[in-house]
Design a protein around this motif. Structure first.
Motif, PDB file in Angstrom:
ATOM      1  N   HIS A  29     208.267 102.961 -23.943  1.00  0.00           N
ATOM      2  CA  HIS A  29     206.899 102.590 -24.315  1.00  0.00           C
ATOM      3  C   HIS A  29     206.180 102.091 -23.074  1.00  0.00           C
ATOM      4  CE1 HIS A  29     207.560 103.193 -28.519  1.00  0.00           C
ATOM      5  NE2 HIS A  29     208.662 102.450 -28.472  1.00  0.00           N
ATOM      6  N   ARG A  30     205.019 102.650 -22.826  1.00  0.00           N
ATOM      7  CA  ARG A  30     204.225 102.241 -21.674  1.00  0.00           C
ATOM      8  C   ARG A  30     203.163 101.270 -22.145  1.00  0.00           C
ATOM      9  NH1 ARG A  30     202.254 107.277 -18.568  1.00  0.00           N
ATOM     10  NH2 ARG A  30     201.791 105.701 -17.051  1.00  0.00           N
ATOM     11  N   THR A  31     202.947 100.277 -21.372  1.00  0.00           N
ATOM     12  CA  THR A  31     201.921  99.301 -21.713  1.00  0.00           C
ATOM     13  C   THR A  31     200.857  99.304 -20.645  1.00  0.00           C
ATOM     14  OG1 THR A  31     202.983  97.509 -20.513  1.00  0.00           O
ATOM     15  CG2 THR A  31     203.670  97.833 -22.807  1.00  0.00           C
ATOM     16  N   ILE A  32     199.752  98.698 -20.976  1.00  0.00           N
ATOM     17  CA  ILE A  32     198.647  98.621 -20.019  1.00  0.00           C
ATOM     18  C   ILE A  32     199.089  97.849 -18.780  1.00  0.00           C
ATOM     19  CG2 ILE A  32     196.357  97.615 -19.643  1.00  0.00           C
ATOM     20  CD1 ILE A  32     195.770  98.266 -22.590  1.00  0.00           C
ATOM     21  N   ILE A  33     199.850  96.779 -18.989  1.00  0.00           N
ATOM     22  CA  ILE A  33     200.309  95.973 -17.855  1.00  0.00           C
ATOM     23  C   ILE A  33     201.188  96.808 -16.925  1.00  0.00           C
ATOM     24  CG2 ILE A  33     201.672  93.943 -17.173  1.00  0.00           C
ATOM     25  CD1 ILE A  33     199.018  93.254 -18.524  1.00  0.00           C
ATOM     26  N   ASN A  34     202.115  97.573 -17.490  1.00  0.00           N
ATOM     27  CA  ASN A  34     202.979  98.426 -16.659  1.00  0.00           C
ATOM     28  C   ASN A  34     202.155  99.446 -15.891  1.00  0.00           C
ATOM     29  OD1 ASN A  34     205.303  97.132 -17.474  1.00  0.00           O
ATOM     30  ND2 ASN A  34     205.789  98.632 -19.048  1.00  0.00           N
ATOM     31  N   ASP A  35     201.176 100.063 -16.558  1.00  0.00           N
ATOM     32  CA  ASP A  35     200.330 101.051 -15.896  1.00  0.00           C
ATOM     33  C   ASP A  35     199.560 100.419 -14.736  1.00  0.00           C
ATOM     34  OD1 ASP A  35     201.187 102.972 -17.647  1.00  0.00           O
ATOM     35  OD2 ASP A  35     199.370 102.969 -18.875  1.00  0.00           O
ATOM     36  N   ARG A  36     199.003  99.236 -14.972  1.00  0.00           N
ATOM     37  CA  ARG A  36     198.247  98.550 -13.915  1.00  0.00           C
ATOM     38  C   ARG A  36     199.157  98.157 -12.760  1.00  0.00           C
ATOM     39  NH1 ARG A  36     193.187  96.661 -16.220  1.00  0.00           N
ATOM     40  NH2 ARG A  36     192.572  98.536 -17.338  1.00  0.00           N
ATOM     41  N   THR A  37     200.343  97.660 -13.086  1.00  0.00           N
ATOM     42  CA  THR A  37     201.292  97.272 -12.048  1.00  0.00           C
ATOM     43  C   THR A  37     201.674  98.476 -11.194  1.00  0.00           C
ATOM     44  OG1 THR A  37     202.154  95.524 -13.464  1.00  0.00           O
ATOM     45  CG2 THR A  37     203.541  96.204 -11.620  1.00  0.00           C
ATOM     46  N   ASN A  38     201.941  99.602 -11.844  1.00  0.00           N
ATOM     47  CA  ASN A  38     202.284 100.821 -11.108  1.00  0.00           C
ATOM     48  C   ASN A  38     201.133 101.268 -10.225  1.00  0.00           C
ATOM     49  OD1 ASN A  38     204.782 100.842 -12.308  1.00  0.00           O
ATOM     50  ND2 ASN A  38     204.233 102.332 -13.878  1.00  0.00           N
ATOM     51  N   ARG A  39     199.924 101.196 -10.747  1.00  0.00           N
ATOM     52  CA  ARG A  39     198.742 101.608  -9.977  1.00  0.00           C
ATOM     53  C   ARG A  39     198.563 100.707  -8.752  1.00  0.00           C
ATOM     54  NH1 ARG A  39     195.447 105.624  -8.452  1.00  0.00           N
ATOM     55  NH2 ARG A  39     193.328 104.905  -8.211  1.00  0.00           N
ATOM     56  N   LEU A  40     198.724  99.405  -8.936  1.00  0.00           N
ATOM     57  CA  LEU A  40     198.597  98.482  -7.812  1.00  0.00           C
ATOM     58  C   LEU A  40     199.658  98.744  -6.754  1.00  0.00           C
ATOM     59  CD1 LEU A  40     197.758  95.158  -9.670  1.00  0.00           C
ATOM     60  CD2 LEU A  40     196.249  96.470  -8.161  1.00  0.00           C
ATOM     61  N   ALA A  41     200.872  99.056  -7.191  1.00  0.00           N
ATOM     62  CA  ALA A  41     201.952  99.361  -6.249  1.00  0.00           C
ATOM     63  C   ALA A  41     201.630 100.621  -5.448  1.00  0.00           C
ATOM     64  CB  ALA A  41     203.275  99.519  -6.999  1.00  0.00           C
ATOM     65  N   GLU A  42     201.042 101.626  -6.096  1.00  0.00           N
ATOM     66  CA  GLU A  42     200.667 102.850  -5.390  1.00  0.00           C
ATOM     67  C   GLU A  42     199.587 102.569  -4.347  1.00  0.00           C
ATOM     68  OE1 GLU A  42     199.484 105.485  -8.509  1.00  0.00           O
ATOM     69  OE2 GLU A  42     201.535 106.096  -8.955  1.00  0.00           O
ATOM     70  N   VAL A  43     198.607 101.757  -4.716  1.00  0.00           N
ATOM     71  CA  VAL A  43     197.539 101.416  -3.771  1.00  0.00           C
ATOM     72  C   VAL A  43     198.114 100.633  -2.597  1.00  0.00           C
ATOM     73  CG1 VAL A  43     195.426 100.054  -3.464  1.00  0.00           C
ATOM     74  CG2 VAL A  43     195.696 101.493  -5.492  1.00  0.00           C
ATOM     75  N   ALA A  44     198.987  99.659  -2.887  1.00  0.00           N
ATOM     76  CA  ALA A  44     199.576  98.838  -1.834  1.00  0.00           C
ATOM     77  C   ALA A  44     200.447  99.658  -0.887  1.00  0.00           C
ATOM     78  CB  ALA A  44     200.393  97.705  -2.457  1.00  0.00           C
ATOM     79  N   SER A  45     201.102 100.687  -1.413  1.00  0.00           N
ATOM     80  CA  SER A  45     201.983 101.502  -0.575  1.00  0.00           C
ATOM     81  C   SER A  45     201.214 102.485   0.302  1.00  0.00           C
ATOM     82  CB  SER A  45     202.968 102.273  -1.453  1.00  0.00           C
ATOM     83  OG  SER A  45     202.293 103.322  -2.137  1.00  0.00           O
ATOM     84  N   GLY A  46     199.934 102.684   0.012  1.00  0.00           N
ATOM     85  CA  GLY A  46     199.135 103.619   0.786  1.00  0.00           C
ATOM     86  C   GLY A  46     199.138 105.026   0.222  1.00  0.00           C
ATOM     87  N   LYS A  47     199.816 105.233  -0.908  1.00  0.00           N
ATOM     88  CA  LYS A  47     199.832 106.560  -1.538  1.00  0.00           C
ATOM     89  C   LYS A  47     198.462 106.917  -2.095  1.00  0.00           C
ATOM     90  CE  LYS A  47     204.640 106.485  -3.068  1.00  0.00           C
ATOM     91  NZ  LYS A  47     205.505 106.474  -4.242  1.00  0.00           N
ATOM     92  N   VAL A  48     197.711 105.910  -2.481  1.00  0.00           N
ATOM     93  CA  VAL A  48     196.398 106.115  -3.080  1.00  0.00           C
ATOM     94  C   VAL A  48     195.356 105.512  -2.150  1.00  0.00           C
ATOM     95  CG1 VAL A  48     194.914 105.535  -5.032  1.00  0.00           C
ATOM     96  CG2 VAL A  48     197.315 106.050  -5.413  1.00  0.00           C
ATOM     97  N   VAL A  49     194.316 106.274  -1.876  1.00  0.00           N
ATOM     98  CA  VAL A  49     193.232 105.799  -1.034  1.00  0.00           C
ATOM     99  C   VAL A  49     191.968 105.789  -1.863  1.00  0.00           C
ATOM    100  CG1 VAL A  49     191.888 106.242   1.053  1.00  0.00           C
ATOM    101  CG2 VAL A  49     194.322 106.791   1.007  1.00  0.00           C
ATOM    102  N   THR A  50     191.286 104.680  -1.842  1.00  0.00           N
ATOM    103  CA  THR A  50     190.049 104.559  -2.600  1.00  0.00           C
ATOM    104  C   THR A  50     188.883 105.021  -1.733  1.00  0.00           C
ATOM    105  OG1 THR A  50     190.945 102.705  -3.816  1.00  0.00           O
ATOM    106  CG2 THR A  50     188.574 102.963  -3.869  1.00  0.00           C
ATOM    107  N   ARG A  51     188.078 105.907  -2.276  1.00  0.00           N
ATOM    108  CA  ARG A  51     186.894 106.388  -1.567  1.00  0.00           C
ATOM    109  C   ARG A  51     185.656 105.770  -2.211  1.00  0.00           C
ATOM    110  NH1 ARG A  51     189.446 108.323   2.566  1.00  0.00           N
ATOM    111  NH2 ARG A  51     190.649 110.180   2.232  1.00  0.00           N
ATOM    112  N   THR A  52     184.722 105.407  -1.396  1.00  0.00           N
ATOM    113  CA  THR A  52     183.479 104.870  -1.940  1.00  0.00           C
ATOM    114  C   THR A  52     182.433 105.975  -1.981  1.00  0.00           C
ATOM    115  OG1 THR A  52     182.756 104.180   0.242  1.00  0.00           O
ATOM    116  CG2 THR A  52     183.916 102.549  -1.086  1.00  0.00           C
ATOM    117  N   HIS A  53     181.554 105.884  -2.938  1.00  0.00           N
ATOM    118  CA  HIS A  53     180.451 106.830  -3.046  1.00  0.00           C
ATOM    119  C   HIS A  53     179.212 106.154  -2.485  1.00  0.00           C
ATOM    120  CE1 HIS A  53     182.427 109.145  -6.601  1.00  0.00           C
ATOM    121  NE2 HIS A  53     183.065 109.279  -5.474  1.00  0.00           N
TER     122      HIS A  53
END
Length: 105
Positions: A29-53
């Protein structure tokens, strides 16, 4: 979803996928907290780059001569549907990718 409906839905999806149904199979079962934690870990690792418009005045833009596009085909008439779509939406739905020029007005 009630247990009876879940079993029914599992049976349908198993049939569609061509896999035998496993009524008592456990699923993680996936929860919102797990999803957010995973997303934050991806951003922190540099796998995800945020682009501004950034909104840029179209009058300050021009097409790049080096692009492999037939610029003569980009007429008001040929682009009428796109122009009407942008006007109806009030903005361009898919942002354009542009480059800043240095030492150029």
């Amino acid at each position: 979803m009630s247990g009876k409906n879940k079993s029914f839905a599992d049976g349908l999806t198993a049939a569609i996928a061509g896999v035998a149904s496993r009524p008592n199979a456990t699923r993680p079962h996936r929860t919102i907290i797990n999803d957010r934690t995973n997303r934050l870990a991806e951003v922190a690792s540099g796998k995800v780059v945020t682009r501004t418009h950034e909104f840029v005045d179209p009058q300050r833009c021009r097409m790049w001569e080096g692009h492999n596009r037939d610029y003569d085909a980009l007429t008001h008439e040929n682009c009428r549907e796109l122009i009407e779509s942008i006007r109806a939406q009030g903005r361009q739905e898919v942002p354009a990718i542009v480059r800043r020029l240095s030492n150029d007005p």
